[in-house]
Enzyme design. Structure first.
Site, PDB file in Angstrom:
ATOM      1  N   GLY A 182       0.610  -1.334  -0.138  1.00 44.86           N
ATOM      2  CA  GLY A 182       0.040   0.006  -0.148  1.00 44.86           C
ATOM      3  C   GLY A 182       0.961   1.455   0.023  1.00 44.86           C
ATOM      4  N   TYR A 183       1.977   1.101  -0.808  1.00 47.83           N
ATOM      5  CA  TYR A 183       2.820   2.441  -0.574  1.00 47.83           C
ATOM      6  C   TYR A 183       2.610   3.177  -1.824  1.00 47.83           C
ATOM      7  CZ  TYR A 183       5.824  -0.269   2.586  1.00 47.83           C
ATOM      8  OH  TYR A 183       6.228  -1.009   3.585  1.00 47.83           O
ATOM      9  N   ARG A 184       3.181   4.459  -1.808  1.00 46.57           N
ATOM     10  CA  ARG A 184       2.914   5.346  -3.059  1.00 46.57           C
ATOM     11  C   ARG A 184       3.584   4.763  -4.216  1.00 46.57           C
ATOM     12  NH1 ARG A 184       3.568  11.619  -1.188  1.00 46.57           N
ATOM     13  NH2 ARG A 184       3.327  11.392   0.879  1.00 46.57           N
ATOM     14  N   HIS A 228      -5.803  11.184   2.113  1.00 45.81           N
ATOM     15  CA  HIS A 228      -6.899  10.639   3.083  1.00 45.81           C
ATOM     16  C   HIS A 228      -8.058  10.270   2.423  1.00 45.81           C
ATOM     17  CE1 HIS A 228      -4.097   9.561   6.399  1.00 45.81           C
ATOM     18  NE2 HIS A 228      -3.747  10.739   6.654  1.00 45.81           N
ATOM     19  N   ASP A 238     -11.856   4.438   2.131  1.00 43.36           N
ATOM     20  CA  ASP A 238     -10.739   3.368   2.408  1.00 43.36           C
ATOM     21  C   ASP A 238     -11.197   1.928   2.534  1.00 43.36           C
ATOM     22  OD1 ASP A 238      -9.070   5.217   2.931  1.00 43.36           O
ATOM     23  OD2 ASP A 238      -8.766   4.957   4.972  1.00 43.36           O
TER      24      ASP A 238
END
Length: 367
Positions: free
Chosen positions: A86-88, A129, A159
């Protein structure tokens, strides 16, 4: 060895790079369904989300910036069915643990990527977010009072719904396809895409002229008096959703409002009708109304707080909440008739399974 798990995904191996929000939620759902999920944490203190999202998982610590740590992670990927990060965009490639490096060892691996903005586009490298992601899609604008600001729907729509659940759907679809092709693929799960997809019915209604782009002006946003939340005498709330005419008729019977005195099909009467219903509902407590509506098709239900919900008789009967390690939490969902999910295992301490996982997965002793 890890504890034996049951469920429709028993035998499926998942490697999850520890993170926050939708990715660990998706991995929790997979673990609930029986997958063996190994969460890879970084050494030292890290930001942790709610512990419940680590239930049923095994936890290891690896420093993937070292040769040994990177080799161990790639060893896990070589033996996994699904990989979740779930990283950039670009981060895992710079670490040398991206899809190509993993596919060199395991071409069947499904590589799930969870981001807010997606892997490309003008905002792809920006922080963000839930509130911003759903703000872009029209979803946030549609929720809240007519004369007030939009109201963030917790992180449910972005989310968890638009992100985590679409990641689950995507990796399982890709896993199914890999059984035929023998090839894994990248699943680009972006919250903006998922949240927009969840809005499909409302965009469809707007295209048909059955929805206006305003708050509290439509069927499902509180704009009509038969689909609204009303305050009760004791300051609590009653949810009313009597959309169909027959349910509306039953609601009026329970409220002791003569149907002949209402004009459901005339929008001009809705404000006055809503006020009349509100006055009636405010004349009794929530518990009194619950007894009145019990067993009826009036589509009225008490609004429980999070403290109250686990004790609701219906949810108790269905065992919708379970106790795990002394902590009350929602049970796995959905339910399977032939391969039921296991009761969730308690949350493992960070790194407590490192040696066991590397041994069980037959990864070299490189931790």
């Amino acid at each position: 060895m890890g504890e034996h798990k049951t469920g429709p995904l028993a035998g499926v191996r998942v490697v999850e790079l520890a993170g926050l929000g939708p990715a660990p939620f998706a991995a929790m759902v997979l673990a609930d369904m029986g997958a063996e999920v190994v969460t890879v944490n970084r050494p030292g203190p890290t930001m942790q989300g709610p512990a419940v999202m680590n239930r049923g998982k095994r936890s290891i610590v690896l420093d993937v910036r070292t040769p040994d740590g990177k080799a161990a992670l790639l060893g896990l990927a070589a033996r996994a069915d699904i990989f979740i990060e779930g990283y950039r965009p670009g981060v895992v490639e710079r670490l040398g643990i991206g899809p190509e490096e993993c596919w060199a060892l395991n071409r069947r691996l499904v590589y799930g990527r969870m981001t807010g903005w997606g892997q490309h586009g003008p905002r792809a490298q920006e922080a963000g977010h839930d509130i911003g992601y759903i703000g872009l899609t029209g979803a946030l604008h549609a929720i809240g009072p007519r004369n007030g600001p939009p109201v963030p729907p917790l992180a449910l729509l972005g989310d968890l719904g638009g992100g985590g659940m679409f990641l689950v759907t995507g990796v399982l679809a890709a896993l199914h396809e890999a059984k035929t092709s023998g090839l894994g693929q990248v699943v680009d799960a972006a919250i903006v895409d998922g949240a927009a997809a969840l809005m499909a019915p409302f965009y469809g209604m707007m295209e048909q002229g059955a929805w206006v782009d305003e708050r509290e002006a439509n069927l499902l946003d509180g704009g009509q008096p038969w689909y609204r939340v009303y305050r009760t005498l004791d300051g609590k709330w009653l949810a009313v959703g009597a959309i169909e005419p027959q349910f509306w008729s039953e609601l009026l019977v329970k409220l002791e409002i003569p149907e002949r005195e209402t004009a459901r099909n005339d929008p001009r009467t809705w404000p006055e009708l809503g006020e009349r219903i509100a006055a009636v509902i405010c004349s009794k407590t929530r518990d009194e109304w619950e007894k009145i509506f019990e067993g009826s098709d009036a589509c009225a239900a008490p609004v429980r707080s999070m403290t109250e919900a686990p004790h609701d008789p219906h949810l108790v009967a269905r065992e919708t909440f379970v106790e795990v390690g002394g902590h009350l939490q929602p049970a796995p969902a959905p339910r399977f008739s032939r391969t039921p999910s296991s009761v969730p295992l308690p949350v493992a301490a960070s790194g407590s399974d490192t040696a066991d996982v590397l041994r069980d997965w037959r990864v070299g002793d490189t931790a």
